[in-house]
Design an enzyme around this catalytic site. Structure first.
Site, short mmCIF file in Angstrom:
data_model
loop_
_atom_site.label_atom_id
_atom_site.label_comp_id
_atom_site.label_asym_id
_atom_site.label_seq_id
_atom_site.Cartn_x
_atom_site.Cartn_y
_atom_site.Cartn_z
N TYR A 137 0.84 -1.21 0.00
CA TYR A 137 0.00 0.00 0.00
C TYR A 137 0.87 1.26 0.00
O TYR A 137 0.65 2.18 -0.80
CB TYR A 137 -0.89 -0.02 1.24
CG TYR A 137 -1.77 1.19 1.44
CD1 TYR A 137 -2.85 1.43 0.61
CD2 TYR A 137 -1.52 2.06 2.49
CE1 TYR A 137 -3.66 2.53 0.81
CE2 TYR A 137 -2.34 3.16 2.70
CZ TYR A 137 -3.41 3.40 1.86
OH TYR A 137 -4.21 4.48 2.06
N LYS A 142 1.04 4.04 -3.01
CA LYS A 142 0.74 5.46 -2.79
C LYS A 142 1.94 6.34 -3.14
O LYS A 142 1.79 7.45 -3.67
CB LYS A 142 0.30 5.69 -1.34
CG LYS A 142 -1.11 5.19 -1.05
CD LYS A 142 -2.14 6.06 -1.77
CE LYS A 142 -3.56 5.60 -1.56
NZ LYS A 142 -4.52 6.46 -2.29
#
Lengths: 318, 318
Positions: A143, A147
């Site tokens: 994640y 990002k």
């Protein structure tokens, strides 16, 4: 002015939509239409528009950008726990979806304001006691990597003049209303929300764990500020670490006790979860957030205010 | 053991191939086959193999990885000037090509060693006087962003166990033999190489500009060291800023003068180029490179040694 929100069915998306509908304007310009995009259905009254789809699907982003929204809040994303569990889904949504959106904007040839929801999970240890704004992000989760890739793209597309972007590294948002989600950080909200609703809550980590949080109300404030501020003042480094309240779990529970009493706080049970603990330990704890503060981004000053925001905004309306 | 080199027709690729052929082994293991991949044709004698293709093309990376190379040197890439001039090409080669290669490795389900050529152009100003290892990369070029995305992918694919990766942020490589290329840094080599070959050379930037460089010989040494070292010692931060020699252009010219005389150095003409100057000014100047030095990566100690390496390795063989 048209406004687009991706991930509009999510918690922040819904609160942001409500705030925009209530204000009716951004930066002094009336909002003519809000376009809500998500993979799940949302409802909104005309003249606003709800679109269901997958940003990474061929043509989806181009069709959305054909509306020429002047301000785009890009909140869509697979959360940390899910991105870790499903490698392909995380990259598809968080990387390919973001790139498809940015590419559609480049192809359309206008330069809208892009407010991108990033995360303090871009940082990975070892950390200094307080993370300065120029500390290198080396995420320890897929994640965080996804990002971070979005941040890098946002910076390049902005430098090239394809968009006027700003990336907001959100601290953990707490107290999240509703049900627990698959983010590994979900319990930070659960231990406040469940007891306030008369339910037991599991605490999977140690009580002396320190973490930085801001309320959903503060998060909506961050997004609105980013939509209205002078981005020229931000300079070329367009991804900002945002402020929050740094407290231990024990301090969270103390604030809950002050707001609702010891009996309510007693609904929290220590149930260590090695999987959650392993992820949480890789996260940063405290940030300087100096640039964001200087640029006018404001979070709460205490965790008591965060509990109060939940009681006012969600518990009494629930 | 099979070894794959992408971008094998490039300058470092050719020198690395020659070094591997001369050694015949890596880390004590005999090399059974070297697979040279590039978009342009290369020649190599059997049992070695040359493959022409585009890594980002469907199936290309999968076909390459079907050979199951245990060590992969991923040098393929579009250089800085070209990535800035051609946005689509840069993303296709530097991002999509790299991701296709990593995905092919993940699909194959073995975890080869991946040595990834990154760049100190991942850093963008404002800078401290010396850039520490944990300084946040905020590139001011599409090339830097693309290489940074590759670094982030490498870290995640390594953390997940799909590969055993290390990213090498190369300083500017100097003296490059052969012709000028489209990298904005090309002149750093040109002002040494052309005069040593009796040709005039244009200097597009100010003589007091300080920059960090290492020779092609040092670069090959970096790659071989990365292929043979214990990567467990690197820890989770797999992208390393490598050492080099930090000198001004004037100091470069002084070293050329010491090696070849004032008449040769007099072939350098100051021809300011605003486009090159604009890019070069966004680059970092000096690095700590503490981690890489501690891990045994070695560059030259002086620019005189860099000039000498060119004379020995390229000028006399040219």
């Amino acid at each position: 002015m048209r406004v687009l929100i991706t991930g509009a069915a999510g918690m922040i998306g819904r609160k942001l939509t409500a705030a925009l509908l209530a204000r009716g304007a951004l930066g002094g310009k009336p909002i003519s239409q809000i376009i809500l995009h998500d993979v799940v259905a949302t409802e909104v009254a005309a003249p606003h528009l709800a679109v269901v789809g997958d940003l990474a699907a061929p043509g989806a982003a181009v069709a959305l950008i054909a509306h020429r929204p002047e301000v785009i809040f890009h909140l869509a994303g697979v959360v940390s726990g899910e991105a870790e569990a499903n490698f392909d889904l995380g990259y598809r949504v968080n990387v390919d979806g973001t790139r498809a959106l940015f590419e559609a904007i480049r192809a359309a040839g206008y330069a809208p304001r892009m407010i991108y929801a990033s995360t303090t999970a871009v940082f990975g240890g070892p950390f200094p006691e307080e993370i300065p704004d120029d500390f290198a992000p080396t995420p320890h989760s897929s994640y965080g990597v996804q990002k971070l890739i979005g941040e890098a793209l946002l910076a390049d597309y902005t430098r090239r003049g394809f968009m006027d972007g700003i990336g907001l590294r959100l601290p953990t948002i707490c107290v999240r209303p509703g049900k627990a989600n698959r983010a590994a950080s979900s319990f930070f909200s659960g231990i406040i929300r469940e007891p306030l609703n008369g339910l037991p809550a599991d605490l999977p980590v140690a009580r002396d764990w320190l973490h930085t949080m801001a309320s959903p109300r503060a998060a909506v404030g961050f997004f609105l500020h980013a939509a209205e501020m002078d981005l020229g003042a931000v300079g070329p480094r367009r991804n900002l670490t945002l402020p929050g309240v740094a407290v231990t779990v024990a301090e969270q529970i103390a604030a809950l006790t002050r707001a609702a009493g010891a009996e309510v706080a007693g609904l929290i049970r220590d149930v260590p979860d090695p999987a959650v603990w392993a992820i949480v330990q890789t996260w940063p704890r405290r940030f300087a957030a100096s640039r964001a503060r200087a640029l006018g981004f404001r979070a709460e000053d205490s965790f008591d205010q965060i509990v109060q925001a939940y009681i006012e905004d969600d518990l009494r309306k629930g």
